[in-house]
Each structure stands twice: as C-alpha cells, then as structure tokens.
Enzyme design. Structure first.
Site, PDB file in Angstrom:
ATOM      1  CD  GLN A 215      -2.804  -1.455   0.348  1.00 47.06           C
ATOM      2  OE1 GLN A 215      -3.803  -0.734   0.373  1.00 47.06           O
ATOM      3  NE2 GLN A 215      -2.617  -2.388  -0.568  1.00 47.06           N
ATOM      4  CB  ALA A 256     -11.470   0.602   2.767  1.00 47.73           C
ATOM      5  CG  HIS A 257      -7.254   0.184  -0.024  1.00 53.32           C
ATOM      6  ND1 HIS A 257      -6.374  -0.848  -0.203  1.00 53.32           N
ATOM      7  CD2 HIS A 257      -8.424  -0.257  -0.531  1.00 53.32           C
ATOM      8  CE1 HIS A 257      -6.980  -1.858  -0.798  1.00 53.32           C
ATOM      9  NE2 HIS A 257      -8.226  -1.523  -1.003  1.00 53.32           N
ATOM     10  CG  ASN A 258      -7.127   3.064  -3.440  1.00 55.57           C
ATOM     11  OD1 ASN A 258      -6.110   3.603  -3.022  1.00 55.57           O
ATOM     12  ND2 ASN A 258      -7.117   1.882  -4.027  1.00 55.57           N
TER      13      ASN A 258
END
Length: 352
Positions: A215, A256-258
């Site tokens: 990540q 969460a990511h993005n």
C-alpha cells in the site's frame, strides 16, 4: 446540565447580546439585561440557562419553561412564561449552537490536556521535524523524522505522528492517536485513538494463501475535517485516500484504501466504507451504513442508518434498507410484508 467543574462559561452574556450576536429578535426589550451563563435542554432548563425549542412536537414545552431565555421560531413566541426572554430565530438550534461555542469554546474545540505549552520535555521530537512556534506537543507524544506541525495545533499525550507527515495550523490530534503517510490541512480535529494512514486491506491470492499488496498511497485530509475517536482511515494502495473539506466523521468508522469523500459530508458512527468508493459532496450517512467496494454515492444523497449498499446511489436521492434501494420503494415493500403477515395471521386464526 452544564457542569462548571468541566466546562466553566467563558463569561456572562445578556439576552440582548445574544440577540445581536445571533441575529435574533428579542420580543420584549425589557428582558435585554437577563443574564445567560449556561445551556440546557428545554425539558430541564434552569437558572441563567439558555434553551431552544424547535419543531411542532416540542411546542408543548414552551408554557412550562424554566429558563433565563429561549430561542424559538416566531409562532412559539407567545407561549413562553412571563420573565423568560424570548429570542425569535428562524433556525433556533443553529443559533443555540453558535451561542454554545461562545460560552464554552473548549467544548467546541479540544485543547491541551496538560498545562504545558510549546514542546514538552517529556515528548520525543525528532531533530529533523519542524514544529512551528505556537504548537503544543504534550508529554509522551512522538513526532517522527521530517514531520511538520503547524502553529496552534495541539498534539495530545501519547499521540504518534509518523515520518514526513504534515499537519496544518490550529488543529488537534487526540491522546493515543496515530498518523502515518498523511497530509492534513488546517483546523482538523482528530480525536483520541483514531488511526490514520495504516495499511489498506489489500491481498491477492497466492500459492500459499493471501499475499500482501504493498500500500504505497497516502491519506489526504483537507481543511476543517473532524474525525471521531477510534475511527480508522486506511492509506491508499497506489492512489490516495481523500477526505474533503468540512466533512465530519463520527466515532468507530472504517474508511478503506482509495476512498474519496467529498466536502461537507456527515458520516455517523459504525459506518464502513469499502475500498475505492467515491462519495460526493454533502452526503449524509446514518449510523451503521455499509458500502461495498467501488461504489459511487452521488452529491447530496442521504443513506439511512443500518442500510447495506451494493449499487450506486444517484445524486440527491434517499436510500435505505438491505440491500439498499430508494426509500420510497423500501417503505412500500415493508408495508406489503406487514400486510401479508397480518393477512396470514388472520387466516391462521380463522382455522383455529
């Protein structure tokens, strides 16, 4: 009720001052000098307390008010007891909150937990970090290499600011919070225990089981954002996780990511937003909302509490249910199910 041990008023205000500050109309000018030193719900009130009454269902509270002054809409003004200063405002709760911020500024914006100023000798600040004059770094806090903390920002005890993170001015990072791989704007409040910038949940199937996908993105938090206690914001995988200006996020929320969240959104507690979701401006999410990955939530949409979303929501619409759908359709289905249940129950009773 306001406890003076924890929240002492900044000073005494008069009803006349409150009228001028909020743009309210003081119904009886003879009440201009009535003293206001506390806030209270209309159902409790109290000596020297300001209360507000809004909405037709609350109008019954007016005749029995025990308060120094009341903020209310014009149609309620004649119902207040004698001796209570009546302040007419089209949005009483908004005016009440404004006065609350004046009376109790520390309740509105967190401040240092200790009496220390500047950089505590009991904090660890890397020699390559930059702390502007006027920032407060409290005991036990850790500021990593190359990090930057703006003037007026408070880093509370045992908070950790990771390498190269940048935090703007007049912000607050609560006790025990951790920030990594993040760029944070001005006037951002991050409450205790929050986790910003940890790994996103990224894995790919491998011969021996799930294998980690590195990540390598960041978290970007724009100005005037507030993030509640124990909320987590994952850094991006290869692009950034972004939270837009003015957005307010409750406790125990997972982002969460993005994920990209727009400006001035409201996200209530226990909500979970999966990876790569895009949320438009001015979106409201009730408590416990769940969003599947890669969805788009349109500008101004309202998502009902405890709803689960597996499809995009158009701008301006109200959705709810599980799986979520337009609220009008969800309510029709609930009504049909209730009707079916009653019909079946009546049929079973007839066969008894």
């Amino acid at each position: 009720m306001t406890d003076p041990v924890f929240f002492a008023p900044s000073r005494r205000y008069t009803a006349g001052e409150v009228a001028n500050l909020t743009g309210s109309v003081l119904v009886d000018s003879g009440h201009s000098d009535i003293s206001i030193e506390a806030l209270a719900p209309a159902s409790e009130g109290g000596e020297n307390a300001l209360v507000f009454v809004d909405g037709k269902r609350n109008s019954a509270l007016m005749p029995s008010l025990r308060a120094a002054a009341v903020l209310c809409p014009a149609e309620f003004a004649g119902k207040a007891p004698a001796g209570v200063a009546v302040l007419v405002h089209p949005r009483p709760q908004q005016a009440f909150a404004f006065v609350g911020r004046l009376l109790f500024p520390r309740a509105a914006t967190p401040g240092p937990m200790t009496s220390e100023t500047g950089v505590s000798p009991h904090a660890h600040v890397d020699a390559t970090a930059h702390v502007e004059a006027g920032a407060v770094i409290e005991a036990g806090a850790v500021i990593g290499p190359g990090a930057s903390i703006g003037s007026g920002t408070v880093i509370a005890p045992n908070a950790v600011i990771g390498q190269s993170c940048q935090i703007g001015r007049d912000g607050y990072v609560g006790p025990g919070a951790s920030i990594q791989y993040a760029l944070i704007g001005n006037r951002v409040i991050i409450h205790g225990g929050a986790r910003i910038g940890q790994d996103g949940f990224g894995f790919v199937g491998g011969a021996k089981g799930p294998e980690r996908v590195p990540q390598i993105g960041r978290v970007v938090i724009q100005d005037d954002v507030e993030i509640g206690s124990n909320t987590t914001v994952d850094r991006g995988a290869m692009s950034d996780t972004i939270i837009g200006q003015g957005t307010k996020i409750d406790n125990l929320v997972q982002i969460a990511h993005n994920v990209r969240i727009g400006r001035n959104c409201i996200i209530a507690g226990l909500s979970g937003i999966s990876g790569s979701v895009v949320v438009g401006d001015n979106v409201t999410m009730g408590g416990g909302v769940g969003l599947a990955d890669h969805l788009t939530i349109g500008t101004g949409a309202k998502l009902a509490a405890r709803s689960g979303f597996m499809s995009n929501v158009p701008a301006g619409e109200i959705w709810g249910g599980y799986p979520a759908q337009p609220m009008a359709e969800a309510m029709r289905e609930i009504a049909m199910l209730r009707k079916l249940a009653r019909t079946r129950k009546q049929g079973e009773g007839g066969n008894g």
